[in-house]
Motif scaffolding. Structure first.
Motif, PDB file in Angstrom:
ATOM      1  N   VAL A  17       0.828  -1.210   0.000  1.00  0.00           N
ATOM      2  CA  VAL A  17       0.000   0.000   0.000  1.00  0.00           C
ATOM      3  C   VAL A  17       0.860   1.256   0.000  1.00  0.00           C
ATOM      4  O   VAL A  17       0.389   2.343   0.289  1.00  0.00           O
ATOM      5  CB  VAL A  17      -0.949   0.026   1.223  1.00  0.00           C
ATOM      6  CG1 VAL A  17      -1.976  -1.070   1.123  1.00  0.00           C
ATOM      7  CG2 VAL A  17      -0.162  -0.074   2.526  1.00  0.00           C
ATOM      8  N   GLY A  18       2.129   1.094  -0.338  1.00  0.00           N
ATOM      9  CA  GLY A  18       2.998   2.246  -0.476  1.00  0.00           C
ATOM     10  C   GLY A  18       3.653   2.726   0.795  1.00  0.00           C
ATOM     11  O   GLY A  18       4.259   3.806   0.822  1.00  0.00           O
ATOM     12  N   ILE A  19       3.539   1.962   1.888  1.00  0.00           N
ATOM     13  CA  ILE A  19       4.182   2.324   3.150  1.00  0.00           C
ATOM     14  C   ILE A  19       5.174   1.225   3.502  1.00  0.00           C
ATOM     15  O   ILE A  19       4.784   0.071   3.658  1.00  0.00           O
ATOM     16  CB  ILE A  19       3.160   2.457   4.299  1.00  0.00           C
ATOM     17  CG1 ILE A  19       2.148   3.558   3.997  1.00  0.00           C
ATOM     18  CG2 ILE A  19       3.870   2.767   5.613  1.00  0.00           C
ATOM     19  CD1 ILE A  19       1.078   3.685   5.059  1.00  0.00           C
ATOM     20  N   VAL A  64      -3.584  -9.250  14.718  1.00  0.00           N
ATOM     21  CA  VAL A  64      -2.906  -8.764  13.513  1.00  0.00           C
ATOM     22  C   VAL A  64      -2.116  -7.523  13.924  1.00  0.00           C
ATOM     23  O   VAL A  64      -2.662  -6.633  14.579  1.00  0.00           O
ATOM     24  CB  VAL A  64      -3.918  -8.406  12.405  1.00  0.00           C
ATOM     25  CG1 VAL A  64      -3.207  -7.784  11.207  1.00  0.00           C
ATOM     26  CG2 VAL A  64      -4.698  -9.652  11.979  1.00  0.00           C
ATOM     27  N   THR A  65      -0.839  -7.464  13.582  1.00  0.00           N
ATOM     28  CA  THR A  65       0.007  -6.350  14.004  1.00  0.00           C
ATOM     29  C   THR A  65       0.762  -5.780  12.811  1.00  0.00           C
ATOM     30  O   THR A  65       1.177  -6.529  11.918  1.00  0.00           O
ATOM     31  CB  THR A  65       1.030  -6.802  15.064  1.00  0.00           C
ATOM     32  OG1 THR A  65       1.891  -7.803  14.511  1.00  0.00           O
ATOM     33  CG2 THR A  65       0.332  -7.365  16.294  1.00  0.00           C
ATOM     34  N   ALA A  66       0.950  -4.468  12.817  1.00  0.00           N
ATOM     35  CA  ALA A  66       1.657  -3.821  11.706  1.00  0.00           C
ATOM     36  C   ALA A  66       2.456  -2.636  12.224  1.00  0.00           C
ATOM     37  O   ALA A  66       2.024  -1.943  13.149  1.00  0.00           O
ATOM     38  CB  ALA A  66       0.656  -3.341  10.654  1.00  0.00           C
ATOM     39  N   THR A  67       3.621  -2.415  11.634  1.00  0.00           N
ATOM     40  CA  THR A  67       4.412  -1.242  11.980  1.00  0.00           C
ATOM     41  C   THR A  67       5.034  -0.640  10.726  1.00  0.00           C
ATOM     42  O   THR A  67       5.758  -1.318  10.000  1.00  0.00           O
ATOM     43  CB  THR A  67       5.518  -1.568  13.009  1.00  0.00           C
ATOM     44  OG1 THR A  67       6.246  -0.388  13.312  1.00  0.00           O
ATOM     45  CG2 THR A  67       6.467  -2.641  12.521  1.00  0.00           C
ATOM     46  N   PRO A  68       4.730   0.624  10.426  1.00  0.00           N
ATOM     47  CA  PRO A  68       5.398   1.300   9.311  1.00  0.00           C
ATOM     48  C   PRO A  68       6.838   1.620   9.693  1.00  0.00           C
ATOM     49  O   PRO A  68       7.137   1.868  10.859  1.00  0.00           O
ATOM     50  CB  PRO A  68       4.567   2.574   9.119  1.00  0.00           C
ATOM     51  CG  PRO A  68       3.875   2.789  10.421  1.00  0.00           C
ATOM     52  CD  PRO A  68       3.710   1.456  11.065  1.00  0.00           C
TER      53      PRO A  68
END
Length: 277
Positions: free
Chosen positions: A39-41, A83-87
């Motif tokens: 997604v571009g990040i 669910v985990t996410a880090t930019p």
């Protein structure tokens, strides 16, 4: 057909010490890793192998830190059903606090809006949280102030890198956990986390790890350790895994079996008195 999976439940009736041991170990789910680049990040995402309507957490890194240094914590949460996410952008010397906050919100939107794991994993938009370490904790507070339907916020050794962080705290009504490090020279305790916690507009918990350093929460080595005069600490990371997992299970999954780690006396930590009724 993909079966609906729920976050794992800890054993009932544990003492604080037993609960700490259980929740600091990986949960029963297999964690899969992905890339936010779609997604571009730039950044990473972890999720259980399958599950529908799962809770999600977007996590902000500290100043100069690569997202990889938080992979241990994020993967751990995924094994417990999150669910985990880090930019991994905004790693320059002068990061944009508001830009960082916007990317955290986008990362959470990705978790909610995109089917992961070849369509076998989905997120319930009503069960989401924001979290972060250092300046990432401050960015999480800024992001939370503009994020509707949020369930909880967690900061780790939060740094007030933006004047609106305290104002954001006043506007939040969701439960917030602040973890502070007793030997922190970057965000000393008492200090940043105390001021943010004192301004809370909703239920808040401030828990100090007296022997922890600012960089004790990190995993692996990085050149910035020399600049920040610290290093990763296995005991600090163990405590953090258990405390963060418990808090998120409590407030995103309505799990009351973890209350001893949310509101009770936990070895190696001090639950600060904020003068609440």
């Amino acid at each position: 057909m993909t079966r609906t999976a729920v976050p794992a439940r800890p054993t009932k009736g544990n003492s604080a010490k037993q609960a700490l041991e259980e929740l600091s170990r990986p949960g029963p789910h297999t964690a899969l890793r992905g890339d936010l680049g779609m997604v571009g990040i730039p950044g990473i995402v972890f999720a259980p192998e399958e599950g529908l309507g799962l809770p999600a957490v977007a996590f902000g890194h500290d100043w100069l830190q690569p997202a990889e240094r938080y992979a241990d914590l994020l993967r751990h949460l995924a094994t417990w059903g999150f669910v985990t996410a880090t930019p991994s952008n905004h790693r320059g010397l002068l990061p944009s606090a508001q830009g960082f906050a916007a990317d955290l919100r986008t990362a959470l939107d990705v978790c909610v809006g995109v089917r992961l794991g070849d369509g076998r994993v989905s997120v319930d938009s009503r069960r989401t949280a924001l979290a972060g370490h250092g300046i990432g904790g401050g960015a999480a507070m800024l992001a939370a102030a503009k994020r509707p339907r949020l369930s909880a916020v967690v900061t780790i050794a939060a740094v007030q890198s933006h004047p609106d962080v305290v104002e954001s705290a006043r506007s939040l009504t969701v439960p917030v956990l602040h973890l502070a490090a007793g030997r922190d020279t970057i965000a000393p305790a008492p200090g940043h986390a105390d001021q943010i916690a004192a301004a809370a507009g909703g239920p808040v918990r401030l828990r100090t790890l007296p022997k922890a350093q600012h960089t004790g929460f990190l995993d692996g080595r990085h050149w910035s350790d020399l600049l920040l005069a610290g290093h990763p600490e296995s005991k600090t990371r163990k405590l953090t895994r258990a405390l963060v997992t418990a808090f998120l299970l409590k407030h995103l999954c309505e799990e009351d079996r973890v209350d001893v780690l949310v509101d009770g006396k936990v070895p190696g930590t001090v639950l600060e008195d904020l003068g609440e009724d």
